[in-house]
Design a protein around this motif. Sequence first.
Motif, PDB file in Angstrom:
ATOM      1  N   LYS A 147      -7.135  -4.767 -37.822  1.00 16.62           N
ATOM      2  CA  LYS A 147      -7.317  -5.799 -38.835  1.00 16.62           C
ATOM      3  C   LYS A 147      -7.200  -7.198 -38.208  1.00 16.62           C
ATOM      4  O   LYS A 147      -6.188  -7.517 -37.584  1.00 16.62           O
ATOM      5  N   VAL A 148      -8.244  -7.981 -38.344  1.00 14.64           N
ATOM      6  CA  VAL A 148      -8.173  -9.388 -37.937  1.00 14.64           C
ATOM      7  C   VAL A 148      -8.621 -10.247 -39.117  1.00 14.64           C
ATOM      8  O   VAL A 148      -8.694  -9.746 -40.239  1.00 14.64           O
ATOM      9  N   ASP A 149      -8.888 -11.523 -38.865  1.00 13.53           N
ATOM     10  CA  ASP A 149      -9.208 -12.412 -39.972  1.00 13.53           C
ATOM     11  C   ASP A 149     -10.572 -12.122 -40.597  1.00 13.53           C
ATOM     12  O   ASP A 149     -10.912 -12.702 -41.613  1.00 13.53           O
ATOM     13  N   TYR A 150     -11.374 -11.265 -39.958  1.00 16.01           N
ATOM     14  CA  TYR A 150     -12.625 -10.850 -40.595  1.00 16.01           C
ATOM     15  C   TYR A 150     -12.724  -9.334 -40.523  1.00 16.01           C
ATOM     16  O   TYR A 150     -12.065  -8.698 -39.694  1.00 16.01           O
ATOM     17  N   VAL A 151     -13.503  -8.743 -41.414  1.00 14.85           N
ATOM     18  CA  VAL A 151     -13.680  -7.292 -41.361  1.00 14.85           C
ATOM     19  C   VAL A 151     -15.123  -6.927 -41.022  1.00 14.85           C
ATOM     20  O   VAL A 151     -15.429  -5.788 -40.729  1.00 14.85           O
ATOM     21  N   ARG A 152     -15.991  -7.941 -41.052  1.00 13.77           N
ATOM     22  CA  ARG A 152     -17.397  -7.658 -40.764  1.00 13.77           C
ATOM     23  C   ARG A 152     -18.013  -8.903 -40.146  1.00 13.77           C
ATOM     24  O   ARG A 152     -17.720 -10.020 -40.587  1.00 13.77           O
ATOM     25  N   ARG A 153     -18.794  -8.650 -39.115  1.00 19.77           N
ATOM     26  CA  ARG A 153     -19.483  -9.768 -38.483  1.00 19.77           C
ATOM     27  C   ARG A 153     -20.935  -9.380 -38.319  1.00 19.77           C
ATOM     28  O   ARG A 153     -21.230  -8.261 -37.902  1.00 19.77           O
ATOM     29  N   VAL A 154     -21.821 -10.285 -38.638  1.00 23.55           N
ATOM     30  CA  VAL A 154     -23.241 -10.023 -38.416  1.00 23.55           C
ATOM     31  C   VAL A 154     -23.738 -11.029 -37.389  1.00 23.55           C
ATOM     32  O   VAL A 154     -23.540 -12.233 -37.549  1.00 23.55           O
ATOM     33  N   SER A 155     -24.328 -10.518 -36.314  1.00 22.94           N
ATOM     34  CA  SER A 155     -24.799 -11.387 -35.235  1.00 22.94           C
ATOM     35  C   SER A 155     -26.313 -11.286 -35.106  1.00 22.94           C
ATOM     36  O   SER A 155     -26.876 -10.191 -35.145  1.00 22.94           O
ATOM     37  N   TRP A 156     -26.928 -12.440 -34.945  1.00 19.19           N
ATOM     38  CA  TRP A 156     -28.360 -12.506 -34.646  1.00 19.19           C
ATOM     39  C   TRP A 156     -28.496 -12.831 -33.161  1.00 19.19           C
ATOM     40  O   TRP A 156     -28.132 -13.938 -32.738  1.00 19.19           O
ATOM     41  N   ILE A 157     -28.968 -11.845 -32.372  1.00 17.95           N
ATOM     42  CA  ILE A 157     -28.990 -12.014 -30.919  1.00 17.95           C
ATOM     43  C   ILE A 157     -30.435 -12.120 -30.450  1.00 17.95           C
ATOM     44  O   ILE A 157     -31.254 -11.219 -30.721  1.00 17.95           O
ATOM     45  N   ASP A 158     -30.711 -13.231 -29.810  1.00 17.15           N
ATOM     46  CA  ASP A 158     -32.083 -13.506 -29.369  1.00 17.15           C
ATOM     47  C   ASP A 158     -32.580 -12.382 -28.451  1.00 17.15           C
ATOM     48  O   ASP A 158     -31.881 -11.979 -27.519  1.00 17.15           O
ATOM     49  N   LYS A 159     -33.803 -11.891 -28.694  1.00 15.70           N
ATOM     50  CA  LYS A 159     -34.278 -10.709 -27.982  1.00 15.70           C
ATOM     51  C   LYS A 159     -34.624 -10.996 -26.527  1.00 15.70           C
ATOM     52  O   LYS A 159     -34.659 -10.085 -25.701  1.00 15.70           O
ATOM     53  N   THR A 160     -34.900 -12.248 -26.203  1.00 10.71           N
ATOM     54  CA  THR A 160     -35.211 -12.528 -24.804  1.00 10.71           C
ATOM     55  C   THR A 160     -34.081 -13.263 -24.088  1.00 10.71           C
ATOM     56  O   THR A 160     -33.806 -13.006 -22.936  1.00 10.71           O
ATOM     57  N   TRP A 161     -33.395 -14.167 -24.810  1.00  7.13           N
ATOM     58  CA  TRP A 161     -32.305 -14.901 -24.152  1.00  7.13           C
ATOM     59  C   TRP A 161     -30.985 -14.123 -24.171  1.00  7.13           C
ATOM     60  O   TRP A 161     -30.069 -14.406 -23.427  1.00  7.13           O
ATOM     61  N   TRP A 162     -30.883 -13.225 -25.096  1.00  8.81           N
ATOM     62  CA  TRP A 162     -29.667 -12.420 -25.315  1.00  8.81           C
ATOM     63  C   TRP A 162     -28.480 -13.249 -25.813  1.00  8.81           C
ATOM     64  O   TRP A 162     -27.352 -12.784 -25.843  1.00  8.81           O
ATOM     65  N   LEU A 163     -28.789 -14.451 -26.219  1.00 11.79           N
ATOM     66  CA  LEU A 163     -27.706 -15.288 -26.751  1.00 11.79           C
ATOM     67  C   LEU A 163     -27.614 -15.110 -28.268  1.00 11.79           C
ATOM     68  O   LEU A 163     -28.639 -14.974 -28.928  1.00 11.79           O
ATOM     69  N   PRO A 164     -26.408 -15.088 -28.807  1.00 12.25           N
ATOM     70  CA  PRO A 164     -26.314 -15.058 -30.270  1.00 12.25           C
ATOM     71  C   PRO A 164     -26.728 -16.412 -30.824  1.00 12.25           C
ATOM     72  O   PRO A 164     -26.218 -17.453 -30.383  1.00 12.25           O
ATOM     73  N   LEU A 165     -27.692 -16.419 -31.743  1.00 13.38           N
ATOM     74  CA  LEU A 165     -28.133 -17.684 -32.330  1.00 13.38           C
ATOM     75  C   LEU A 165     -27.367 -17.979 -33.614  1.00 13.38           C
ATOM     76  O   LEU A 165     -27.274 -19.109 -34.043  1.00 13.38           O
ATOM     77  N   LYS A 166     -26.824 -16.912 -34.178  1.00 13.26           N
ATOM     78  CA  LYS A 166     -26.048 -17.100 -35.411  1.00 13.26           C
ATOM     79  C   LYS A 166     -25.096 -15.929 -35.571  1.00 13.26           C
ATOM     80  O   LYS A 166     -25.437 -14.797 -35.219  1.00 13.26           O
TER      81      LYS A 166
END
Lengths: 270, 781
Positions: free
Chosen positions: A175-194
């Motif tokens: 248990k931490v301060d969130y229970v769910r995280r949704v990440s948008w990860i760029d398909k070529t840069w592999w960086l999370p954009l959001k």
Amino acid sequence: MKIRPRCGCRMLPVLALCLAPGMAAGGQSAKDIVRQSLQALYYPGKDMRVRVNMKLVNSAGKSRLREMTLLRKNIPPGGDQRFFVYFHTPADVKGMTFMVWKYLDKQDDRWIYIPAIHLVRRIAASDKRSSFIGSDFTYEDLSGRDPDDEDHRLMPEGVVSGRACHVVESHPHTKVDYVRRVSWIDKTWWLPLKEEYFDARGVKVRVFTADKVQRIGGHWTVTRRTMRNEQTGHHTEVVFTKVAYDVGFTLEVFTEQSLRRPPSQWTDSQ
Amino acid sequence: MAFNVVSYSMDRPRSTVLLLVLITLGLGLQFPRIHIDTDPENMLESHQPDRETYRRAKKDFGIRDMLVVGIVDERGVFRPETLIRVKKVIDRILEIPGVITDDVISLTTTNNVTSAGGMLQIRRVMDSLPATQTEADAIQQAINANPLLEEKLSSRDGKGIAIYVPISQKDQAHRIGAAIESIAHTELQPQQKLYLAGLPIAEDTFGVEMFLQMALVAPLTGFAILALLWILFRKLTYILPAMGVALFSVVWSQGLLIGLGFTVHIMSSMIPVFLMPIAVLDAVHILSEFYDRYPRMGDKYATMKQTMEVLFRPMLYTSLTTAVGFASLVFAPIPPVQVFGVFIAFGIMAAWLLTITLIPAWTMLIREEQFAKSFGKLRENRGLLAAILPPFGRLVLQRRGTVMLCAGLLFGLGIYGVTLIKVNDNPVNWFAKNHRLRIADREMNRLFGGTYMAYLLVEGKRKGDIKRPEVMRYLWQLQQVATRDPAVGRTSSVADIVAQVGSVLHDSDPKRRQIPRDAAELSQYLMLFQMSGEPGDLANFVDYDYRLANIWVQMKRGDNREMTRVERVVGDYTRRHPLPSGVTVRWSGLTYINMVWQHLMVIGMRNSVLGGALVVFVLMIILFRSIVIGFVSMLPLSFAIVLSYGLVGLVGRDYDMPIAVCSSLAIGLAVDFAIHFLQRYRAQLSVNPDRVAANDYMFSEPGRAITRNALVVILGFLPLLISNLTPYKTVGLFFALLMTISVIVTLAMLPGIAWYMGHRQARSNNGQGPPSDKEPEGVER
């Protein structure tokens, strides 16, 4: 290029149907994508030097500015890292330094130096999810979260600011301060954009956005990012300038002595 | 002119009744738009400077609406098995929608920074559940060792812990409070008590209670009046229009108030209860008069016409004076009181209009035979008043010297009492003593640092002024000064934080708990504090530019008197020890705001009473065409006010808002008795100059009418006493007192004074008084 956060992911049902469950196009699992994204965001190069402009903005729109130099060095093998922070502004805290030894398998070691009284103190903190130097970012946001601490699930692909993204939903084991995280990860840069964080009530509590991505020294680098606390309206904007990879500083930079006498060739301190 | 309205109503009774019903329905349709206002800030005008300061302070320092939850166990909370339950309660509070979880202050959500052996420890106050009693004790000790946490997170004796729950919307307080109560119900043991405090809860509860009171007390008042009228007149058909006047005037004034977009505040919620007894007074006169005359005349149209001719002027004037008394409340710069005064004044004039239209029209609709059948009963039924009043009248006339002397002495005593009056109010005391909110308030203030918030706002000229060591030290000293006052539980400010960092950095050395002399050191302490906490940690104490600081002064008692004293103590200090250059200090916070409107109210009420009295005086001079009689007519209300308020001073009852408001009501109503007395006395004298006979006459029918009217008003207000809310009770009781004194003074003093005046009048007056002097009734009896 500049990326403006746009509303959520667009569903691509046809594409989604073609994929095996939990597998992305390249046959990668959700965890693989997260792992690759961690590498892209937190580990590029052997080391990194960057000038960080941090702006803390409260819900009334008032802000506090901090400028610092951040040095990072990876300790291979494994994912341990060392960080060194030198404060340039505000002027009355100039010369404060801060050091983190990050370990994958145990709590970080942290030290701080108070130049006005020439005092170094070690800080024992029990929580990687606590605020990084009073900002909306946590220590983990600075150094990454072990992919094995969460369950990851691939969602239908999405688009952020016109860029195709893997969308991964992660649930922490403990248990931490969130229970769910949704990440948008760029398909070529592999960086999370959001990234969006939800608490147990299903309330969106924090949102991370990569607002600007640049290619520097062969590495795609998020040079402007924002973490917004959706509950309090507080947010923190971080801008990277003077980004340099593989600068070549040694491990001696990350010692108590250099807290007191910062390595000026790396920290721009006089 | 105006009398044409009466004639019209009598000639066209059906269309008159229909028209009045339609107007009433139209205004009644506004009722669903009712908006209850319980925000204590609204006691001040929107642009009042102190209110604007408070509004800005709340914004500058991110002060949120907050529920304060107390968990109290007399065996002590710091035991492993109890802390498990406490943690569960906190965990589940964090799951309630509408709670700003990041800003919740509690054992498991708030950090404590400690140090040992050169190592700073940053962790939650209760990082993990203690397994042993020793570990549990250690948590308590750690809290008591940190001035930033002690008496905030837990009581010093460890019998209670507090959870501070900020909420996103104030109107969610009730729902969130209920959710917390149900959590406590399932998670806590019976001996662990839960207390809910905090302004949003109090406001919300007050709103609910107010609704209940309105729904309960107003109908009860209606019934009480109905019962009284029935005892007086014994025939439902005849008293129905009087009830109609009462109900319609309530609907008119309340409907108009709501329709015009005004909110219903504690004062305006009392409008129906005030209006009903006052509204029927003129109707009582008409009915009395009508039933006295009807047997002789035997024609409803002619009787009503004559009754209205006789009463038209006195009714207009008594209504006007009452309305003026209430309208004078606009001189009090407190919006809810102003709204209350204006709309009651409107309601009284509406009642007057309804009285001169609805009652004649209704009477025309009753078949003539009905009157003939029932009138006989009425004449016999004179009862107790007829037996008591005449001997009383003779006694006060014979002993007029003694009466004057006693009156003089009482008046002197009253003046003395008035000088003893203590102005004080505390909105929490608006709840009855045993109300759960009052109990929570008492318990929380017994255990923790104080639930009444006042802020000492420190303002610099330039950015960073607060970080100047001399400014920081001054803040620190101001805190010490304020804390010395017994009403102040604890104070907190950015200076505390700086001092605490200093101590922690030096291995928790209490001697190092002080403000550094070096500016850079001080700034670095603050930076260290921010680096070890969350983004909002300093927000309540200092703004982002370090130009403004806020010293939180938590008081254990919220009475205005206490706040006034604390303000004086701090004011004395700042005068003796000048502030650092470029820095100013001013008070804010709700406890201070309450004090401000209290002070405004005292001045406002004085103006209101004086202004109202002046207008009534002028009206009396116009009515009687005599300055002397005008002056005499003011005596009963002057006595009523001085004696009642003297009593308030003598018994040591606080002069609060409800008590203050009653004075204006007294002006308008108490003078009515004098008007009736003097008007009739003079009319009688002009017919028969024998003053003894005139006095005897006054204690027959007119004396009974006056006493009956007083009874209606006094008893009409008594249902307020069953209320749960103290302002209702106070008004009910105090108003009954005022009216009782007025009627006694009217009946005991005026005969003697009138005797002397009659002496003059006999010499000077040749019957050139106002037209109503020539009313024929005196001759016929």
